[in-house]
Motif scaffolding. Structure first.
Motif, PDB file in Angstrom:
ATOM      1  N   LEU A 171       0.835  -1.192   0.000  1.00 46.84           N
ATOM      2  CA  LEU A 171       0.000   0.000   0.000  1.00 46.84           C
ATOM      3  C   LEU A 171       0.875   1.249   0.000  1.00 46.84           C
ATOM      4  O   LEU A 171       1.905   1.298   0.675  1.00 46.84           O
ATOM      5  N   PRO A 172       0.479   2.270  -0.735  1.00 48.81           N
ATOM      6  CA  PRO A 172       1.247   3.523  -0.722  1.00 48.81           C
ATOM      7  C   PRO A 172       1.044   4.261   0.593  1.00 48.81           C
ATOM      8  O   PRO A 172       0.099   3.978   1.346  1.00 48.81           O
ATOM      9  N   ASP A 173       1.911   5.208   0.866  1.00 49.82           N
ATOM     10  CA  ASP A 173       1.761   6.007   2.082  1.00 49.82           C
ATOM     11  C   ASP A 173       0.533   6.900   2.009  1.00 49.82           C
ATOM     12  O   ASP A 173      -0.133   7.142   3.017  1.00 49.82           O
ATOM     13  N   THR A 174       0.255   7.415   0.818  1.00 48.40           N
ATOM     14  CA  THR A 174      -0.919   8.281   0.642  1.00 48.40           C
ATOM     15  C   THR A 174      -1.626   7.921  -0.658  1.00 48.40           C
ATOM     16  O   THR A 174      -1.021   7.422  -1.601  1.00 48.40           O
ATOM     17  N   ALA A 175      -2.912   8.173  -0.682  1.00 48.94           N
ATOM     18  CA  ALA A 175      -3.730   7.973  -1.873  1.00 48.94           C
ATOM     19  C   ALA A 175      -4.890   8.956  -1.788  1.00 48.94           C
ATOM     20  O   ALA A 175      -5.002   9.727  -0.828  1.00 48.94           O
ATOM     21  N   ARG A 176      -5.739   8.930  -2.793  1.00 48.31           N
ATOM     22  CA  ARG A 176      -6.876   9.844  -2.822  1.00 48.31           C
ATOM     23  C   ARG A 176      -8.195   9.076  -2.797  1.00 48.31           C
ATOM     24  O   ARG A 176      -8.282   7.958  -3.301  1.00 48.31           O
ATOM     25  N   ARG A 177      -9.191   9.696  -2.206  1.00 46.88           N
ATOM     26  CA  ARG A 177     -10.532   9.109  -2.202  1.00 46.88           C
ATOM     27  C   ARG A 177     -11.569  10.214  -2.070  1.00 46.88           C
ATOM     28  O   ARG A 177     -11.247  11.358  -1.712  1.00 46.88           O
ATOM     29  N   LEU A 178     -12.805   9.859  -2.359  1.00 46.72           N
ATOM     30  CA  LEU A 178     -13.927  10.778  -2.167  1.00 46.72           C
ATOM     31  C   LEU A 178     -14.564  10.508  -0.816  1.00 46.72           C
ATOM     32  O   LEU A 178     -14.888   9.359  -0.495  1.00 46.72           O
ATOM     33  N   VAL A 179     -14.744  11.546  -0.028  1.00 50.60           N
ATOM     34  CA  VAL A 179     -15.437  11.433   1.245  1.00 50.60           C
ATOM     35  C   VAL A 179     -16.459  12.556   1.344  1.00 50.60           C
ATOM     36  O   VAL A 179     -16.405  13.547   0.598  1.00 50.60           O
ATOM     37  N   ALA A 180     -17.378  12.391   2.273  1.00 48.22           N
ATOM     38  CA  ALA A 180     -18.336  13.443   2.590  1.00 48.22           C
ATOM     39  C   ALA A 180     -18.115  13.856   4.033  1.00 48.22           C
ATOM     40  O   ALA A 180     -18.197  13.016   4.936  1.00 48.22           O
ATOM     41  N   PRO A 181     -17.801  15.115   4.299  1.00 45.72           N
ATOM     42  CA  PRO A 181     -17.588  15.548   5.681  1.00 45.72           C
ATOM     43  C   PRO A 181     -18.881  15.609   6.491  1.00 45.72           C
ATOM     44  O   PRO A 181     -18.850  15.639   7.722  1.00 45.72           O
ATOM     45  N   ARG A 182     -20.003  15.607   5.788  1.00 41.38           N
ATOM     46  CA  ARG A 182     -21.309  15.695   6.441  1.00 41.38           C
ATOM     47  C   ARG A 182     -22.367  15.243   5.449  1.00 41.38           C
ATOM     48  O   ARG A 182     -22.087  15.087   4.254  1.00 41.38           O
ATOM     49  N   VAL A 183     -23.565  15.016   5.897  1.00 43.09           N
ATOM     50  CA  VAL A 183     -24.651  14.687   4.987  1.00 43.09           C
ATOM     51  C   VAL A 183     -25.133  15.964   4.306  1.00 43.09           C
ATOM     52  O   VAL A 183     -24.914  17.072   4.785  1.00 43.09           O
ATOM     53  N   GLY A 184     -25.789  15.789   3.165  1.00 39.64           N
ATOM     54  CA  GLY A 184     -26.318  16.921   2.417  1.00 39.64           C
ATOM     55  C   GLY A 184     -27.371  16.455   1.437  1.00 39.64           C
ATOM     56  O   GLY A 184     -27.755  15.275   1.430  1.00 39.64           O
ATOM     57  N   GLU A 185     -27.811  17.329   0.568  1.00 36.75           N
ATOM     58  CA  GLU A 185     -28.899  17.012  -0.344  1.00 36.75           C
ATOM     59  C   GLU A 185     -28.474  16.136  -1.511  1.00 36.75           C
ATOM     60  O   GLU A 185     -29.289  15.440  -2.109  1.00 36.75           O
ATOM     61  N   SER A 186     -27.195  16.178  -1.884  1.00 33.08           N
ATOM     62  CA  SER A 186     -26.763  15.433  -3.058  1.00 33.08           C
ATOM     63  C   SER A 186     -25.312  15.015  -2.911  1.00 33.08           C
ATOM     64  O   SER A 186     -24.558  15.567  -2.106  1.00 33.08           O
ATOM     65  N   LEU A 187     -24.918  14.025  -3.717  1.00 31.82           N
ATOM     66  CA  LEU A 187     -23.523  13.589  -3.734  1.00 31.82           C
ATOM     67  C   LEU A 187     -22.611  14.739  -4.150  1.00 31.82           C
ATOM     68  O   LEU A 187     -21.573  14.974  -3.526  1.00 31.82           O
ATOM     69  N   ALA A 188     -22.988  15.459  -5.204  1.00 31.03           N
ATOM     70  CA  ALA A 188     -22.157  16.570  -5.682  1.00 31.03           C
ATOM     71  C   ALA A 188     -21.986  17.646  -4.625  1.00 31.03           C
ATOM     72  O   ALA A 188     -20.952  18.311  -4.551  1.00 31.03           O
ATOM     73  N   GLY A 189     -22.994  17.812  -3.773  1.00 32.40           N
ATOM     74  CA  GLY A 189     -22.942  18.859  -2.765  1.00 32.40           C
ATOM     75  C   GLY A 189     -22.046  18.547  -1.584  1.00 32.40           C
ATOM     76  O   GLY A 189     -21.618  19.470  -0.876  1.00 32.40           O
ATOM     77  N   VAL A 190     -21.749  17.258  -1.360  1.00 33.11           N
ATOM     78  CA  VAL A 190     -20.965  16.899  -0.167  1.00 33.11           C
ATOM     79  C   VAL A 190     -19.622  16.254  -0.481  1.00 33.11           C
ATOM     80  O   VAL A 190     -18.736  16.190   0.377  1.00 33.11           O
ATOM     81  N   ALA A 191     -19.431  15.763  -1.699  1.00 32.28           N
ATOM     82  CA  ALA A 191     -18.216  15.011  -2.024  1.00 32.28           C
ATOM     83  C   ALA A 191     -16.979  15.904  -2.025  1.00 32.28           C
ATOM     84  O   ALA A 191     -16.999  17.013  -2.565  1.00 32.28           O
ATOM     85  N   ARG A 192     -15.911  15.397  -1.446  1.00 26.84           N
ATOM     86  CA  ARG A 192     -14.631  16.093  -1.429  1.00 26.84           C
ATOM     87  C   ARG A 192     -13.518  15.090  -1.718  1.00 26.84           C
ATOM     88  O   ARG A 192     -13.545  13.962  -1.224  1.00 26.84           O
ATOM     89  N   VAL A 193     -12.528  15.502  -2.511  1.00 27.50           N
ATOM     90  CA  VAL A 193     -11.351  14.661  -2.742  1.00 27.50           C
ATOM     91  C   VAL A 193     -10.351  14.946  -1.630  1.00 27.50           C
ATOM     92  O   VAL A 193      -9.984  16.102  -1.402  1.00 27.50           O
TER      93      VAL A 193
END
Length: 231
Positions: free
Chosen positions: A21-43
């Motif tokens: 496994l690499p030391d770091t990688a990227r993923r999509l997370v949501a810091p909180r719930v919201g109305e839509s995936l686009a509104g909460v998703a963060r890389v």
């Protein structure tokens, strides 16, 4: 549909439990719930977690994009209600995918999963790497494919609905809603191959035409198979 996340297979690890496994990688997370995936998703960047007992770490190559599932997840609705209280770290996004096993945890023998194996899996697929229970993985032949990512949830759902639960048999009329959707387009084909009279409901002319083509092709394939000489 499935989104592609990697282009080539990584070299297999030299030992079953060797960390790959690499030391770091990227993923999509949501810091909180919201109305839509686009509104909460963060890389975000994160440190991929080494697999614990009964788990495998997977390098994600394809991720299934399930609109309804991800909307419920983002909103914290239905079976994703715990996301409302996810805490400061938020919650991972994505479900089904396919990729390559890079490390396995204790209790996983080489006959079950080993580094280099291609798998379809469920859990945190909107990421470059994910760690999931081995019970949520299915080994697949050859390289990871988008089809495998689509089948692990939608294909299972369709097969259970048409066969195990619905018990569809030749000659029956079967109504399939959202017949051009993820599970629906597979259920349409399974029902047609079973010899059912498929009534497909879809939103719009193009989707209805797709469902009709899929049902016709599946029925024709089943007829060819039935007429083929026994070997």
């Amino acid at each position: 549909m499935a989104a592609r996340a990697c282009a080539a297979r990584a070299p297999a690890a030299s030992a079953t439990r060797a960390p790959a496994l690499p030391d770091t990688a990227r993923r999509l997370v949501a810091p909180r719930v919201g109305e839509s995936l686009a509104g909460v998703a963060r890389v975000v960047e994160y440190a991929p977690r080494a697999p614990g007992p009964g788990e495998v770490a997977v390098r994600v190559c394809y991720a299934g994009i399930n609109g309804g599932c991800e909307t419920f997840r983002a909103r914290g609705e239905h079976w994703f209600a715990p996301n409302v209280n996810a805490g400061a770290e938020g919650f991972a996004l994505g479900a089904e995918g396919s990729g390559e096993v890079v490390a396995v945890g204790e209790g996983i023998d080489a006959e079950t999963f080993a580094p280099g194996d291609s798998v379809a899996f469920v859990g945190g697929a909107f990421a470059e790497y994910t760690t999931v229970p081995a019970a949520l993985c299915q080994r697949i032949a050859g390289d990871p494919t988008p089809e495998a990512a689509a089948l692990i949830i939608s294909g299972t759902t369709a097969a259970v609905a048409v066969g195990a639960t619905g018990g569809a048999v030749a000659g029956e009329r079967v109504l399939i809603t959202a017949a051009a959707g993820g599970a629906g387009h597979l259920a349409t084909q399974l029902a047609a191959r079973a010899g059912c009279d498929v009534v497909a409901v879809a939103g719009g002319v193009q989707k209805a035409a797709l469902a009709e083509r899929l049902a016709a092709a599946a029925a024709a394939a089943e007829e060819r198979a039935r007429r083929a000489p026994a070997r």
